[in-house]
Design a protein around this motif. Structure first.
Motif, PDB file in Angstrom:
ATOM      1  N   ARG A 192      -1.106   7.125  -0.466  1.00 28.60           N
ATOM      2  CA  ARG A 192      -2.326   7.504  -1.184  1.00 28.60           C
ATOM      3  C   ARG A 192      -3.420   6.457  -0.998  1.00 28.60           C
ATOM      4  NH1 ARG A 192      -2.901  11.163  -4.845  1.00 28.60           N
ATOM      5  NH2 ARG A 192      -4.699  11.217  -6.196  1.00 28.60           N
ATOM      6  N   ASP A 193      -3.016   5.167  -1.021  1.00 26.16           N
ATOM      7  CA  ASP A 193      -3.996   4.105  -0.827  1.00 26.16           C
ATOM      8  C   ASP A 193      -4.690   4.229   0.522  1.00 26.16           C
ATOM      9  OD1 ASP A 193      -3.542   2.764  -3.278  1.00 26.16           O
ATOM     10  OD2 ASP A 193      -1.819   1.715  -2.436  1.00 26.16           O
ATOM     11  N   GLU A 194      -3.985   4.698   1.519  1.00 20.98           N
ATOM     12  CA  GLU A 194      -4.578   4.826   2.848  1.00 20.98           C
ATOM     13  C   GLU A 194      -5.322   6.147   3.034  1.00 20.98           C
ATOM     14  OE1 GLU A 194      -2.175   3.704   6.128  1.00 20.98           O
ATOM     15  OE2 GLU A 194      -1.968   1.659   5.389  1.00 20.98           O
ATOM     16  N   ARG A 238      -8.316  -1.522  -3.279  1.00 22.03           N
ATOM     17  CA  ARG A 238      -7.250  -0.778  -3.967  1.00 22.03           C
ATOM     18  C   ARG A 238      -5.951  -1.577  -4.094  1.00 22.03           C
ATOM     19  NH1 ARG A 238      -7.789   4.745  -4.577  1.00 22.03           N
ATOM     20  NH2 ARG A 238      -5.538   5.007  -4.486  1.00 22.03           N
ATOM     21  N   VAL A 239      -5.646  -2.428  -3.114  1.00 19.96           N
ATOM     22  CA  VAL A 239      -4.325  -3.076  -3.098  1.00 19.96           C
ATOM     23  C   VAL A 239      -4.319  -4.514  -3.611  1.00 19.96           C
ATOM     24  CG1 VAL A 239      -3.429  -1.587  -1.267  1.00 19.96           C
ATOM     25  CG2 VAL A 239      -4.502  -3.771  -0.669  1.00 19.96           C
ATOM     26  N   ALA A 259       0.843  -1.195   0.000  1.00 21.65           N
ATOM     27  CA  ALA A 259       0.000   0.000   0.000  1.00 21.65           C
ATOM     28  C   ALA A 259       0.876   1.241   0.000  1.00 21.65           C
ATOM     29  CB  ALA A 259      -0.899   0.011   1.227  1.00 21.65           C
ATOM     30  N   LEU A 313      -9.964  -0.058   1.122  1.00 19.51           N
ATOM     31  CA  LEU A 313      -8.504  -0.177   1.074  1.00 19.51           C
ATOM     32  C   LEU A 313      -8.074  -1.475   0.408  1.00 19.51           C
ATOM     33  CD1 LEU A 313      -5.800   1.029   1.808  1.00 19.51           C
ATOM     34  CD2 LEU A 313      -6.073   0.135   4.111  1.00 19.51           C
TER      35      LEU A 313
END
Length: 174
Positions: free
Chosen positions: A84-86, A109-110, A81, A106
């Motif tokens: 930005r992902d968080e 996204r990952v 991650a 989240l």
């Protein structure tokens, strides 16, 4: 041209007799000095291999995601991650209304691959079995923390060493 014989004798610290100064072309004296310190026949040491950071991690879900056609998808890949992902999920209205939804967004996204699905997104994650979601939350922590959430410290009173937890307790919380 340099007078190398006189300098070499002076640098050795031995009692010096009058040595005749010999003229040696500078190119010869430099190459001679370099070869005096190298081992004959020894090759230069190879440069160390560049450090490669592993950014993708394969996993296998305990039960598997079942798509609309009834196909079970268990093998997947999760990437590290980014900040930005968080951060981006925090602007999501679903997360603002229900903070528990953070892990769903989240993970969407990952996770870069899941079985033969063409795309993995938060809609896929929210339809997973609870045991698979819990597995992915734990896997996310392992992949992204790598043991760096604990710090060794010393007690200011007794000087005994101990560890403290620096990371947050919820997925996506630092």
């Amino acid at each position: 041209m340099r007078r190398t014989a006189v300098r070499a004798a002076a640098a050795s610290g031995e009692p010096q007799e009058a040595l005749p100064a010999t003229a040696v072309p500078e190119s010869e004296s430099l190459s001679g000095a370099a070869s005096a310190f190298s081992t004959p026949g020894a090759a230069a040491a190879p440069a160390p291999a560049p450090y490669r950071l592993q950014t993708e991690f394969p996993f296998e879900l305990p039960r598997g995601y079942v798509d609309e056609a009834g196909t079970v998808h268990r093998d997947g890949v999760m990437r590290l991650a980014t900040a930005r992902d968080e951060l981006v999920p925090l602007r999501d209205i679903r997360v603002q209304e229900n903070p528990a939804y953070l892990s769903v967004v989240l993970l969407g996204r990952v996770i870069t691959r899941l079985g033969s699905l063409p795309l993995v997104h938060d809609g896929v994650v929210e339809n997973m079995f609870a045991s698979d979601l819990a597995f992915l939350q734990d896997f996310y922590r392992q992949v992204n923390a790598e043991g760096h959430t604990r710090a060794s410290v010393r007690c200011p009173h007794c000087s005994e060493p101990f560890e403290v937890e620096l990371g947050g307790s919820r997925l996506g919380e630092s």
